[in-house]
Design a protein around this motif. Structure first.
Motif, PDB file in Angstrom:
ATOM      1  N   THR A 181       0.834  -1.212   0.000  1.00  0.00           N
ATOM      2  CA  THR A 181       0.000   0.000   0.000  1.00  0.00           C
ATOM      3  C   THR A 181       0.869   1.263   0.000  1.00  0.00           C
ATOM      4  O   THR A 181       0.464   2.283  -0.545  1.00  0.00           O
ATOM      5  N   HIS A 204      -1.510   4.192 -11.289  1.00  0.00           N
ATOM      6  CA  HIS A 204      -1.954   3.485 -10.091  1.00  0.00           C
ATOM      7  C   HIS A 204      -3.094   2.510 -10.400  1.00  0.00           C
ATOM      8  O   HIS A 204      -3.145   1.407  -9.860  1.00  0.00           O
ATOM      9  N   GLY A 248      -4.415   4.184  -2.900  1.00  0.00           N
ATOM     10  CA  GLY A 248      -4.206   5.219  -3.911  1.00  0.00           C
ATOM     11  C   GLY A 248      -4.894   6.518  -3.513  1.00  0.00           C
ATOM     12  O   GLY A 248      -4.339   7.612  -3.671  1.00  0.00           O
ATOM     13  N   ALA A 278       0.157   6.734  -6.833  1.00  0.00           N
ATOM     14  CA  ALA A 278      -1.076   7.489  -7.084  1.00  0.00           C
ATOM     15  C   ALA A 278      -0.875   8.984  -6.894  1.00  0.00           C
ATOM     16  O   ALA A 278      -1.517   9.789  -7.570  1.00  0.00           O
ATOM     17  N   HIS A 281       1.576   1.974  -3.529  1.00  0.00           N
ATOM     18  CA  HIS A 281       0.366   2.510  -4.178  1.00  0.00           C
ATOM     19  C   HIS A 281       0.173   3.993  -3.853  1.00  0.00           C
ATOM     20  O   HIS A 281      -0.219   4.778  -4.704  1.00  0.00           O
ATOM     21  N   LEU A 286      -1.880  -0.786 -11.345  1.00  0.00           N
ATOM     22  CA  LEU A 286      -1.421  -1.600 -10.203  1.00  0.00           C
ATOM     23  C   LEU A 286      -2.608  -2.294  -9.544  1.00  0.00           C
ATOM     24  O   LEU A 286      -2.513  -3.439  -9.111  1.00  0.00           O
ATOM     25  N   VAL A 287      -3.729  -1.572  -9.462  1.00  0.00           N
ATOM     26  CA  VAL A 287      -4.909  -2.146  -8.804  1.00  0.00           C
ATOM     27  C   VAL A 287      -5.450  -3.337  -9.600  1.00  0.00           C
ATOM     28  O   VAL A 287      -5.618  -4.431  -9.061  1.00  0.00           O
ATOM     29  N   TYR A 325      -6.465  -1.530  -2.305  1.00  0.00           N
ATOM     30  CA  TYR A 325      -5.478  -0.790  -3.095  1.00  0.00           C
ATOM     31  C   TYR A 325      -6.034   0.520  -3.654  1.00  0.00           C
ATOM     32  O   TYR A 325      -5.285   1.498  -3.778  1.00  0.00           O
TER      33      TYR A 325
END
Ligand SMILES: Cc1cc2nc3c(=O)[nH]c(=O)nc-3n(C[C@H](O)[C@H](O)[C@H](O)COP(=O)(O)OP(=O)(O)OC[C@H]3O[C@@H](n4cnc5c(N)ncnc54)[C@H](O)[C@@H]3O)c2cc1C
Lengths: 93, 394
Positions: free
Chosen positions: B64, B78, B237, B71, B67, B81-82, B233
Protein backbone atom coordinates in the motif's frame (compact mmCIF):
# COMPACT_ATOMS: atom_id res chain seq x y z
CA UNK A 1 -1.22 -12.28 14.69
CA UNK A 2 -1.43 -11.21 18.32
CA UNK A 3 -5.17 -10.67 18.32
CA UNK A 4 -6.03 -14.19 17.17
CA UNK A 5 -5.17 -15.99 20.37
CA UNK A 6 -8.65 -15.35 21.74
CA UNK A 7 -10.28 -17.95 19.43
CA UNK A 8 -11.54 -21.14 21.03
CA UNK A 9 -9.30 -24.23 21.00
CA UNK A 10 -9.48 -26.06 17.71
CA UNK A 11 -12.49 -28.39 17.64
CA UNK A 12 -11.75 -31.98 16.74
CA UNK A 13 -14.86 -34.09 16.47
CA UNK A 14 -17.10 -33.85 13.41
CA UNK A 15 -19.95 -32.77 15.72
CA UNK A 16 -17.86 -29.90 17.05
CA UNK A 17 -16.98 -28.83 13.53
CA UNK A 18 -20.64 -28.77 12.56
CA UNK A 19 -21.58 -26.86 15.70
CA UNK A 20 -18.88 -24.24 15.08
CA UNK A 21 -19.90 -23.84 11.44
CA UNK A 22 -23.57 -23.54 12.45
CA UNK A 23 -22.76 -20.86 14.98
CA UNK A 24 -20.67 -18.86 12.55
CA UNK A 25 -23.24 -19.06 9.75
CA UNK A 26 -25.97 -17.88 12.07
CA UNK A 27 -23.83 -14.94 13.13
CA UNK A 28 -22.84 -14.17 9.55
CA UNK A 29 -26.39 -14.34 8.21
CA UNK A 30 -28.04 -12.72 11.21
CA UNK A 31 -30.47 -15.64 11.32
CA UNK A 32 -30.27 -18.18 14.11
CA UNK A 33 -31.54 -21.71 13.53
CA UNK A 34 -30.75 -22.12 9.82
CA UNK A 35 -31.27 -25.77 8.83
CA UNK A 36 -28.13 -27.69 7.91
CA UNK A 37 -29.34 -28.31 4.34
CA UNK A 38 -30.64 -24.84 3.59
CA UNK A 39 -28.89 -23.42 0.48
CA UNK A 40 -26.92 -20.43 1.75
CA UNK A 41 -25.63 -18.82 -1.41
CA UNK A 42 -28.05 -19.95 -4.11
CA UNK A 43 -30.95 -18.95 -1.82
CA UNK A 44 -29.39 -15.61 -0.91
CA UNK A 45 -29.12 -16.34 2.84
CA UNK A 46 -25.55 -15.03 2.63
CA UNK A 47 -24.56 -12.12 0.42
CA UNK A 48 -21.32 -12.26 -1.57
CA UNK A 49 -19.24 -10.51 1.07
CA UNK A 50 -20.47 -12.93 3.74
CA UNK A 51 -19.74 -15.87 1.43
CA UNK A 52 -16.09 -14.88 1.19
CA UNK A 53 -15.93 -14.31 4.93
CA UNK A 54 -17.15 -17.88 5.38
CA UNK A 55 -14.26 -19.36 3.37
CA UNK A 56 -11.69 -17.35 5.31
CA UNK A 57 -13.36 -18.35 8.56
CA UNK A 58 -13.19 -22.10 7.98
CA UNK A 59 -9.63 -22.00 6.67
CA UNK A 60 -8.46 -20.03 9.66
CA UNK A 61 -10.52 -21.62 12.39
CA UNK A 62 -9.75 -25.21 11.44
CA UNK A 63 -6.35 -24.55 9.92
CA UNK A 64 -7.25 -26.35 6.71
CA UNK A 65 -6.42 -25.36 3.18
CA UNK A 66 -9.22 -25.46 0.68
CA UNK A 67 -7.77 -26.74 -2.54
CA UNK A 68 -8.83 -26.26 -6.14
CA UNK A 69 -10.71 -29.57 -6.25
CA UNK A 70 -12.80 -28.48 -3.24
CA UNK A 71 -14.01 -25.36 -5.00
CA UNK A 72 -17.45 -26.76 -5.84
CA UNK A 73 -20.45 -24.70 -4.91
CA UNK A 74 -21.98 -27.74 -3.16
CA UNK A 75 -19.16 -27.61 -0.61
CA UNK A 76 -20.07 -24.07 0.40
CA UNK A 77 -23.78 -23.81 -0.16
CA UNK A 78 -25.01 -25.31 3.12
CA UNK A 79 -23.89 -25.87 6.69
CA UNK A 80 -23.77 -29.62 6.00
CA UNK A 81 -21.69 -29.15 2.83
CA UNK A 82 -19.22 -26.87 4.55
CA UNK A 83 -18.87 -29.00 7.69
CA UNK A 84 -18.42 -32.06 5.47
CA UNK A 85 -15.65 -30.34 3.53
CA UNK A 86 -13.85 -29.30 6.72
CA UNK A 87 -14.13 -32.79 8.18
CA UNK A 88 -12.75 -34.38 5.00
CA UNK A 89 -9.86 -31.92 5.02
CA UNK A 90 -9.15 -32.51 8.74
CA UNK A 91 -9.22 -36.27 8.22
CA UNK A 92 -6.76 -35.94 5.33
CA UNK A 93 -4.28 -33.82 7.27
CA UNK B 1 4.88 -12.76 2.56
CA UNK B 2 8.01 -11.30 4.05
CA UNK B 3 9.74 -9.62 1.11
CA UNK B 4 10.35 -5.90 0.88
CA UNK B 5 9.82 -3.42 -1.92
CA UNK B 6 12.78 -3.59 -4.36
CA UNK B 7 15.13 -0.66 -3.62
CA UNK B 8 15.60 0.31 -7.26
CA UNK B 9 11.84 0.53 -7.68
CA UNK B 10 11.46 2.83 -4.68
CA UNK B 11 14.28 5.03 -5.92
CA UNK B 12 12.68 5.32 -9.36
CA UNK B 13 9.28 6.22 -7.91
CA UNK B 14 10.76 8.83 -5.57
CA UNK B 15 12.75 10.50 -8.33
CA UNK B 16 11.41 13.85 -9.56
CA UNK B 17 11.76 12.48 -13.06
CA UNK B 18 8.91 10.07 -12.30
CA UNK B 19 6.55 12.93 -11.47
CA UNK B 20 7.60 14.75 -14.64
CA UNK B 21 6.91 11.67 -16.76
CA UNK B 22 3.56 11.17 -15.06
CA UNK B 23 2.63 14.73 -16.02
CA UNK B 24 3.53 14.00 -19.63
CA UNK B 25 1.34 10.85 -19.60
CA UNK B 26 -1.62 12.85 -18.29
CA UNK B 27 -1.18 15.44 -21.04
CA UNK B 28 -0.91 12.77 -23.69
CA UNK B 29 -3.88 10.86 -22.22
CA UNK B 30 -1.94 7.59 -22.17
CA UNK B 31 0.62 5.77 -20.07
CA UNK B 32 2.83 4.13 -22.74
CA UNK B 33 3.57 0.42 -22.62
CA UNK B 34 7.32 1.13 -22.74
CA UNK B 35 7.11 3.07 -19.45
CA UNK B 36 5.19 0.21 -17.86
CA UNK B 37 7.75 -2.32 -19.07
CA UNK B 38 10.56 -0.24 -17.62
CA UNK B 39 8.94 -0.09 -14.18
CA UNK B 40 7.91 -3.74 -14.40
CA UNK B 41 11.57 -4.63 -14.86
CA UNK B 42 12.16 -3.00 -11.47
CA UNK B 43 9.42 -5.14 -9.91
CA UNK B 44 6.38 -2.83 -9.97
CA UNK B 45 3.97 -5.54 -11.11
CA UNK B 46 5.35 -8.39 -8.98
CA UNK B 47 4.92 -6.90 -5.51
CA UNK B 48 1.97 -9.11 -4.56
CA UNK B 49 3.41 -12.27 -6.11
CA UNK B 50 5.57 -14.64 -4.04
CA UNK B 51 9.28 -15.01 -4.77
CA UNK B 52 8.88 -18.60 -6.01
CA UNK B 53 6.84 -17.12 -8.86
CA UNK B 54 9.29 -14.29 -9.59
CA UNK B 55 7.58 -11.61 -7.53
CA UNK B 56 8.96 -9.84 -4.47
CA UNK B 57 6.47 -11.34 -1.97
CA UNK B 58 5.88 -7.95 -0.37
CA UNK B 59 3.33 -7.90 2.49
CA UNK B 60 0.12 -5.95 1.73
CA UNK B 61 0.91 -3.08 4.13
CA UNK B 62 4.21 -2.36 2.34
CA UNK B 63 2.47 -2.71 -1.03
CA UNK B 64 0.00 0.00 0.00
CA UNK B 65 2.95 2.35 0.54
CA UNK B 66 3.96 1.88 -3.09
CA UNK B 67 0.37 2.51 -4.18
CA UNK B 68 0.34 5.79 -2.24
CA UNK B 69 3.55 6.89 -3.89
CA UNK B 70 2.41 5.99 -7.41
CA UNK B 71 -1.08 7.49 -7.08
CA UNK B 72 0.26 10.80 -5.77
CA UNK B 73 2.13 11.27 -9.06
CA UNK B 74 0.03 9.24 -11.48
CA UNK B 75 -3.45 8.12 -10.48
CA UNK B 76 -3.68 6.57 -13.97
CA UNK B 77 -0.68 4.28 -13.56
CA UNK B 78 -1.95 3.48 -10.09
CA UNK B 79 -5.13 2.02 -11.58
CA UNK B 80 -2.98 -0.47 -13.49
CA UNK B 81 -1.42 -1.60 -10.20
CA UNK B 82 -4.91 -2.15 -8.80
CA UNK B 83 -6.32 -4.23 -11.65
CA UNK B 84 -3.09 -6.17 -12.11
CA UNK B 85 -3.00 -6.99 -8.37
CA UNK B 86 -6.62 -8.16 -8.52
CA UNK B 87 -5.81 -10.54 -11.38
CA UNK B 88 -2.68 -11.81 -9.59
CA UNK B 89 -4.82 -12.38 -6.51
CA UNK B 90 -7.44 -14.34 -8.47
CA UNK B 91 -4.76 -16.61 -9.95
CA UNK B 92 -2.86 -17.06 -6.69
CA UNK B 93 -5.87 -17.70 -4.50
CA UNK B 94 -8.36 -19.43 -6.77
CA UNK B 95 -6.67 -20.96 -9.83
CA UNK B 96 -5.29 -24.48 -10.19
CA UNK B 97 -1.65 -25.13 -9.25
CA UNK B 98 -0.78 -25.56 -12.95
CA UNK B 99 -2.27 -22.20 -13.87
CA UNK B 100 -0.54 -20.53 -10.92
CA UNK B 101 2.83 -21.89 -11.91
CA UNK B 102 2.34 -21.03 -15.56
CA UNK B 103 0.92 -17.54 -15.19
CA UNK B 104 2.15 -15.90 -12.00
CA UNK B 105 5.73 -15.45 -13.28
CA UNK B 106 4.35 -13.92 -16.49
CA UNK B 107 2.17 -11.54 -14.50
CA UNK B 108 4.85 -10.70 -11.94
CA UNK B 109 7.40 -9.73 -14.56
CA UNK B 110 4.88 -7.80 -16.62
CA UNK B 111 5.37 -10.00 -19.68
CA UNK B 112 1.63 -10.56 -19.36
CA UNK B 113 -0.25 -7.35 -18.63
CA UNK B 114 -3.68 -8.26 -17.32
CA UNK B 115 -6.95 -6.32 -17.17
CA UNK B 116 -9.93 -6.98 -14.92
CA UNK B 117 -13.05 -7.41 -17.05
CA UNK B 118 -16.16 -7.19 -14.92
CA UNK B 119 -18.25 -4.13 -15.84
CA UNK B 120 -20.80 -4.24 -18.65
CA UNK B 121 -23.07 -1.59 -20.07
CA UNK B 122 -26.01 -2.80 -17.98
CA UNK B 123 -24.04 -4.31 -15.12
CA UNK B 124 -21.75 -2.02 -13.18
CA UNK B 125 -22.03 -2.24 -9.45
CA UNK B 126 -24.56 -5.08 -9.87
CA UNK B 127 -22.71 -8.30 -10.78
CA UNK B 128 -25.98 -10.24 -10.84
CA UNK B 129 -26.85 -8.60 -14.16
CA UNK B 130 -23.83 -9.76 -16.21
CA UNK B 131 -24.72 -11.07 -19.67
CA UNK B 132 -21.30 -12.35 -20.82
CA UNK B 133 -21.22 -16.11 -21.29
CA UNK B 134 -18.26 -18.46 -20.82
CA UNK B 135 -19.41 -21.67 -22.47
CA UNK B 136 -17.52 -24.89 -22.02
CA UNK B 137 -17.17 -27.14 -25.02
CA UNK B 138 -14.90 -30.10 -24.26
CA UNK B 139 -11.44 -28.69 -23.62
CA UNK B 140 -12.32 -25.24 -24.86
CA UNK B 141 -14.01 -22.19 -23.37
CA UNK B 142 -15.96 -19.92 -25.67
CA UNK B 143 -16.46 -16.34 -24.46
CA UNK B 144 -19.17 -13.99 -25.75
CA UNK B 145 -20.02 -10.53 -24.46
CA UNK B 146 -18.91 -6.91 -24.18
CA UNK B 147 -17.02 -5.38 -21.24
CA UNK B 148 -16.74 -1.64 -20.68
CA UNK B 149 -14.33 0.85 -19.09
CA UNK B 150 -11.52 -1.66 -18.62
CA UNK B 151 -8.46 0.06 -17.21
CA UNK B 152 -5.49 -0.60 -19.49
CA UNK B 153 -7.77 -2.75 -21.62
CA UNK B 154 -6.26 -1.10 -24.72
CA UNK B 155 -2.88 -2.70 -24.16
CA UNK B 156 -3.61 -5.75 -21.98
CA UNK B 157 -2.29 -9.15 -23.03
CA UNK B 158 -5.04 -10.97 -21.12
CA UNK B 159 -8.40 -10.29 -19.49
CA UNK B 160 -9.87 -11.84 -16.37
CA UNK B 161 -13.43 -12.11 -17.70
CA UNK B 162 -16.46 -12.61 -15.46
CA UNK B 163 -19.67 -14.08 -16.82
CA UNK B 164 -21.75 -17.20 -16.53
CA UNK B 165 -21.38 -20.84 -17.49
CA UNK B 166 -24.66 -22.75 -17.75
CA UNK B 167 -26.29 -20.15 -15.52
CA UNK B 168 -23.58 -20.14 -12.86
CA UNK B 169 -21.21 -17.24 -12.22
CA UNK B 170 -17.74 -18.00 -13.53
CA UNK B 171 -14.49 -16.43 -14.67
CA UNK B 172 -11.55 -17.19 -16.92
CA UNK B 173 -8.31 -15.60 -18.04
CA UNK B 174 -8.59 -14.96 -21.77
CA UNK B 175 -5.73 -13.84 -24.02
CA UNK B 176 -6.04 -10.82 -26.28
CA UNK B 177 -6.03 -11.74 -29.95
CA UNK B 178 -8.40 -13.65 -32.18
CA UNK B 179 -12.06 -13.07 -31.34
CA UNK B 180 -11.27 -10.21 -28.94
CA UNK B 181 -12.11 -6.75 -30.33
CA UNK B 182 -10.65 -3.79 -28.47
CA UNK B 183 -12.10 -0.28 -28.86
CA UNK B 184 -10.84 2.87 -27.18
CA UNK B 185 -13.27 4.38 -24.62
CA UNK B 186 -13.60 8.18 -24.50
CA UNK B 187 -11.02 9.72 -22.15
CA UNK B 188 -12.41 10.22 -18.62
CA UNK B 189 -11.64 13.37 -16.61
CA UNK B 190 -10.09 11.34 -13.81
CA UNK B 191 -7.43 8.73 -14.65
CA UNK B 192 -7.09 10.31 -18.11
CA UNK B 193 -4.15 8.15 -19.02
CA UNK B 194 -5.57 4.78 -17.91
CA UNK B 195 -6.08 3.46 -21.47
CA UNK B 196 -9.75 2.54 -20.94
CA UNK B 197 -11.18 0.07 -23.42
CA UNK B 198 -14.45 -1.44 -24.44
CA UNK B 199 -13.64 -5.06 -25.18
CA UNK B 200 -15.94 -7.35 -27.13
CA UNK B 201 -15.45 -11.10 -26.98
CA UNK B 202 -16.89 -12.51 -30.18
CA UNK B 203 -16.80 -16.22 -29.42
CA UNK B 204 -13.16 -15.89 -28.37
CA UNK B 205 -11.70 -19.19 -27.22
CA UNK B 206 -9.39 -20.24 -24.39
CA UNK B 207 -8.25 -23.64 -23.13
CA UNK B 208 -10.60 -24.99 -20.42
CA UNK B 209 -7.61 -24.93 -18.06
CA UNK B 210 -7.80 -21.11 -18.17
CA UNK B 211 -10.99 -21.18 -16.09
CA UNK B 212 -10.30 -19.75 -12.64
CA UNK B 213 -12.23 -21.95 -10.17
CA UNK B 214 -15.43 -23.69 -11.18
CA UNK B 215 -18.79 -22.27 -12.22
CA UNK B 216 -20.66 -21.10 -9.11
CA UNK B 217 -17.36 -20.12 -7.47
CA UNK B 218 -16.21 -17.42 -9.93
CA UNK B 219 -19.17 -15.38 -8.75
CA UNK B 220 -19.53 -14.73 -5.83
CA UNK B 221 -16.23 -16.01 -4.38
CA UNK B 222 -13.54 -15.00 -6.86
CA UNK B 223 -15.05 -11.65 -7.77
CA UNK B 224 -15.70 -10.64 -4.16
CA UNK B 225 -12.28 -11.62 -2.95
CA UNK B 226 -10.70 -9.72 -5.88
CA UNK B 227 -12.82 -6.67 -5.03
CA UNK B 228 -11.69 -6.89 -1.41
CA UNK B 229 -8.07 -6.64 -2.50
CA UNK B 230 -9.01 -4.00 -5.08
CA UNK B 231 -10.73 -1.92 -2.43
CA UNK B 232 -7.66 -1.99 -0.23
CA UNK B 233 -5.48 -0.79 -3.10
CA UNK B 234 -7.90 1.86 -4.37
CA UNK B 235 -8.06 3.11 -0.78
CA UNK B 236 -4.25 3.24 -0.66
CA UNK B 237 -4.21 5.22 -3.91
CA UNK B 238 -6.86 7.58 -2.57
CA UNK B 239 -4.68 8.18 0.49
CA UNK B 240 -1.77 9.04 -1.82
CA UNK B 241 -4.01 11.48 -3.69
CA UNK B 242 -5.24 13.03 -0.42
CA UNK B 243 -1.69 13.39 0.91
CA UNK B 244 -0.49 15.04 -2.29
CA UNK B 245 -3.42 17.49 -2.28
CA UNK B 246 -2.85 18.28 1.37
CA UNK B 247 0.83 19.05 0.68
CA UNK B 248 -0.16 21.45 -2.11
CA UNK B 249 -2.73 23.13 0.15
CA UNK B 250 -0.41 23.48 3.15
CA UNK B 251 2.53 24.74 1.05
CA UNK B 252 0.31 27.33 -0.58
CA UNK B 253 -1.31 28.46 2.68
CA UNK B 254 2.07 28.79 4.37
CA UNK B 255 3.54 31.02 1.66
CA UNK B 256 0.72 32.95 0.02
CA UNK B 257 0.85 36.57 1.23
CA UNK B 258 -2.54 37.83 2.23
CA UNK B 259 -3.38 41.25 3.68
CA UNK B 260 -0.05 41.64 5.48
CA UNK B 261 -0.03 38.06 6.69
CA UNK B 262 -0.25 34.61 5.06
CA UNK B 263 -3.30 32.63 4.08
CA UNK B 264 -2.33 30.09 6.71
CA UNK B 265 -2.81 32.65 9.46
CA UNK B 266 -6.54 32.85 8.77
CA UNK B 267 -8.52 30.77 11.19
CA UNK B 268 -11.07 29.59 8.64
CA UNK B 269 -8.22 28.37 6.44
CA UNK B 270 -6.68 26.53 9.37
CA UNK B 271 -10.03 24.88 9.98
CA UNK B 272 -10.14 23.57 6.41
CA UNK B 273 -6.57 22.29 6.64
CA UNK B 274 -7.15 20.61 9.98
CA UNK B 275 -10.23 18.75 8.74
CA UNK B 276 -8.46 17.59 5.58
CA UNK B 277 -5.39 16.51 7.53
CA UNK B 278 -7.43 14.49 9.99
CA UNK B 279 -9.49 12.79 7.28
CA UNK B 280 -6.29 11.87 5.42
CA UNK B 281 -4.44 10.58 8.45
CA UNK B 282 -7.42 8.52 9.65
CA UNK B 283 -7.70 6.95 6.20
CA UNK B 284 -3.96 6.21 6.06
CA UNK B 285 -4.11 4.39 9.39
CA UNK B 286 -7.26 2.50 8.47
CA UNK B 287 -5.67 1.37 5.19
CA UNK B 288 -2.76 -0.10 7.13
CA UNK B 289 -5.13 -1.83 9.52
CA UNK B 290 -7.03 -3.27 6.53
CA UNK B 291 -3.81 -4.53 4.95
CA UNK B 292 -3.04 -6.48 8.13
CA UNK B 293 -6.53 -7.97 8.26
CA UNK B 294 -6.21 -9.11 4.66
CA UNK B 295 -2.76 -10.56 5.29
CA UNK B 296 -4.06 -12.41 8.35
CA UNK B 297 -7.07 -13.72 6.39
CA UNK B 298 -9.44 -12.28 8.99
CA UNK B 299 -13.03 -13.12 8.03
CA UNK B 300 -13.92 -9.48 8.63
CA UNK B 301 -11.46 -8.29 5.96
CA UNK B 302 -14.05 -8.03 3.17
CA UNK B 303 -16.14 -5.55 5.17
CA UNK B 304 -13.09 -3.74 6.52
CA UNK B 305 -11.83 -3.21 2.95
CA UNK B 306 -15.20 -1.72 1.97
CA UNK B 307 -14.89 0.65 4.92
CA UNK B 308 -11.33 1.57 3.99
CA UNK B 309 -12.25 2.39 0.39
CA UNK B 310 -15.16 4.54 1.48
CA UNK B 311 -13.13 6.36 4.13
CA UNK B 312 -10.11 6.96 1.90
CA UNK B 313 -11.98 8.04 -1.22
CA UNK B 314 -13.90 10.53 0.89
CA UNK B 315 -10.66 11.77 2.44
CA UNK B 316 -9.34 12.30 -1.09
CA UNK B 317 -12.51 14.21 -1.99
CA UNK B 318 -12.16 16.40 1.12
CA UNK B 319 -8.44 17.06 0.72
CA UNK B 320 -8.63 17.83 -3.01
CA UNK B 321 -11.63 20.13 -2.49
CA UNK B 322 -9.74 21.96 0.25
CA UNK B 323 -6.67 22.32 -1.94
CA UNK B 324 -8.78 23.48 -4.84
CA UNK B 325 -10.36 26.16 -2.68
CA UNK B 326 -7.14 27.39 -1.10
CA UNK B 327 -5.08 27.51 -4.27
CA UNK B 328 -7.58 29.88 -5.81
CA UNK B 329 -7.27 30.58 -9.53
CA UNK B 330 -3.82 29.00 -9.73
CA UNK B 331 -5.30 25.61 -8.86
CA UNK B 332 -8.03 25.77 -11.49
CA UNK B 333 -5.89 25.41 -14.59
CA UNK B 334 -6.37 22.16 -16.47
CA UNK B 335 -2.71 21.30 -16.40
CA UNK B 336 -2.17 21.85 -12.67
CA UNK B 337 -1.29 18.65 -10.72
CA UNK B 338 -4.28 19.39 -8.52
CA UNK B 339 -6.67 18.95 -11.44
CA UNK B 340 -5.53 15.35 -11.85
CA UNK B 341 -5.80 14.66 -8.10
CA UNK B 342 -9.24 16.22 -7.83
CA UNK B 343 -10.59 14.24 -10.77
CA UNK B 344 -8.97 11.04 -9.45
CA UNK B 345 -10.80 11.43 -6.13
CA UNK B 346 -14.12 11.45 -7.99
CA UNK B 347 -13.19 8.27 -9.82
CA UNK B 348 -12.05 6.64 -6.56
CA UNK B 349 -15.55 7.16 -5.20
CA UNK B 350 -16.97 5.15 -8.13
CA UNK B 351 -14.61 2.27 -8.98
CA UNK B 352 -14.41 -1.01 -7.00
CA UNK B 353 -17.86 -0.30 -5.61
CA UNK B 354 -19.44 3.16 -5.58
CA UNK B 355 -19.82 4.89 -2.21
CA UNK B 356 -23.49 3.93 -1.85
CA UNK B 357 -22.78 0.25 -2.56
CA UNK B 358 -20.08 0.24 0.11
CA UNK B 359 -22.40 1.94 2.59
CA UNK B 360 -24.84 -0.85 1.87
CA UNK B 361 -22.21 -3.53 2.62
CA UNK B 362 -21.11 -1.80 5.82
CA UNK B 363 -24.64 -1.27 7.11
CA UNK B 364 -25.71 -4.82 6.18
CA UNK B 365 -22.83 -6.12 8.25
CA UNK B 366 -23.83 -3.90 11.15
CA UNK B 367 -27.45 -5.04 11.00
CA UNK B 368 -26.75 -8.78 10.90
CA UNK B 369 -27.93 -10.40 14.07
CA UNK B 370 -30.13 -7.41 14.82
CA UNK B 371 -33.10 -8.17 12.59
CA UNK B 372 -36.02 -9.02 14.84
CA UNK B 373 -34.01 -11.44 16.92
CA UNK B 374 -32.69 -11.39 20.42
CA UNK B 375 -29.32 -12.59 19.18
CA UNK B 376 -27.07 -9.62 19.83
CA UNK B 377 -23.83 -11.30 18.92
CA UNK B 378 -21.20 -8.76 17.91
CA UNK B 379 -20.75 -8.26 14.20
CA UNK B 380 -17.91 -10.26 12.61
CA UNK B 381 -16.36 -6.98 11.47
CA UNK B 382 -13.56 -6.31 13.91
CA UNK B 383 -13.32 -2.74 15.13
CA UNK B 384 -10.13 -0.81 14.56
CA UNK B 385 -7.45 -1.95 16.98
CA UNK B 386 -4.63 0.38 17.55
CA UNK B 387 -2.15 -2.34 18.49
CA UNK B 388 -2.34 -3.68 14.92
CA UNK B 389 -1.04 -0.43 13.66
CA UNK B 390 2.43 -0.80 15.03
CA UNK B 391 3.28 -4.21 13.74
CA UNK B 392 4.64 -3.34 10.34
CA UNK B 393 6.43 -0.18 11.39
CA UNK B 394 9.72 -1.84 12.23
C1 LIG C 1 -11.62 5.43 -14.77
C2 LIG C 1 -12.41 4.17 -14.64
C3 LIG C 1 -11.77 2.93 -14.68
C4 LIG C 1 -12.50 1.74 -14.62
N1 LIG C 1 -11.84 0.53 -14.71
C5 LIG C 1 -12.55 -0.63 -14.71
C6 LIG C 1 -11.89 -1.90 -14.89
O1 LIG C 1 -10.67 -1.98 -15.01
N2 LIG C 1 -12.66 -3.04 -14.92
C7 LIG C 1 -14.01 -2.99 -14.79
O2 LIG C 1 -14.64 -4.06 -14.83
N3 LIG C 1 -14.67 -1.81 -14.63
C8 LIG C 1 -13.98 -0.64 -14.59
N4 LIG C 1 -14.63 0.58 -14.44
C9 LIG C 1 -16.07 0.59 -14.28
C10 LIG C 1 -16.47 0.82 -12.83
O3 LIG C 1 -16.14 -0.29 -12.04
C11 LIG C 1 -17.96 1.10 -12.82
O4 LIG C 1 -18.10 2.41 -13.32
C12 LIG C 1 -18.57 0.97 -11.45
O5 LIG C 1 -18.69 -0.37 -11.07
C13 LIG C 1 -19.96 1.59 -11.41
O6 LIG C 1 -20.73 1.01 -12.43
P1 LIG C 1 -21.53 1.94 -13.44
O7 LIG C 1 -20.62 2.99 -13.96
O8 LIG C 1 -22.24 1.07 -14.42
O9 LIG C 1 -22.57 2.67 -12.52
P2 LIG C 1 -23.92 2.11 -11.87
O10 LIG C 1 -23.77 0.72 -11.40
O11 LIG C 1 -25.02 2.41 -12.84
O12 LIG C 1 -24.01 3.08 -10.63
C14 LIG C 1 -24.12 4.51 -10.83
C15 LIG C 1 -24.30 5.16 -9.48
O13 LIG C 1 -25.51 4.72 -8.91
C16 LIG C 1 -25.37 4.60 -7.52
N5 LIG C 1 -25.62 3.19 -7.14
C17 LIG C 1 -25.25 2.07 -7.80
N6 LIG C 1 -25.63 0.97 -7.14
C18 LIG C 1 -26.30 1.39 -6.05
C19 LIG C 1 -26.93 0.74 -4.95
N7 LIG C 1 -26.96 -0.61 -4.87
N8 LIG C 1 -27.48 1.50 -3.99
C20 LIG C 1 -27.46 2.87 -4.08
N9 LIG C 1 -26.85 3.53 -5.06
C21 LIG C 1 -26.29 2.81 -6.05
C22 LIG C 1 -23.95 5.02 -7.18
O14 LIG C 1 -23.94 6.39 -6.82
C23 LIG C 1 -23.21 4.81 -8.47
O15 LIG C 1 -22.07 5.66 -8.58
C24 LIG C 1 -13.91 1.78 -14.48
C25 LIG C 1 -14.55 3.02 -14.42
C26 LIG C 1 -13.83 4.21 -14.49
C27 LIG C 1 -14.55 5.51 -14.44
Amino acid sequence: MAAQQTTAPRPHTPEEVTATVRQFISRLSGRPGIEDDRPLISDGVLDSVAAVQMVDFVERTFDVEIADEDLELANFDSIRGLAGLVNRRLAAS
Amino acid sequence: MTGSVPEALLAALRDDAFTARATAWERAGAVPRAAIDELAALGLLGLTVDTAHRGSGTPPAAVTDVHRLVAAASPSLHSLLVVHAMVCHAVRRWASAELRDALLPELATGRMLAAFALTEQQAGADTGALTTTIERDGDTLRITGTKRWLSFGQIADAYLVFGSTAGRGSCALVDAGAGVRVAVEPVTAGLRAARLARVTFEGATAPAARAVARPGIGIPFVVTSCLTVGRLYVAAGAVGVAEAALRLAADHAATRAHGGTTLGDRQLVRGLLADAALATDAAARYVRHTAHEIEDREPSAAVTAARAKLLASRAATTATATASRLLGAAGQTEDHPLARLHAAARVHEVIEGPTEVLQDIIAADLLRGRHGTTDRAPSPAAPYREEDDHRAEH
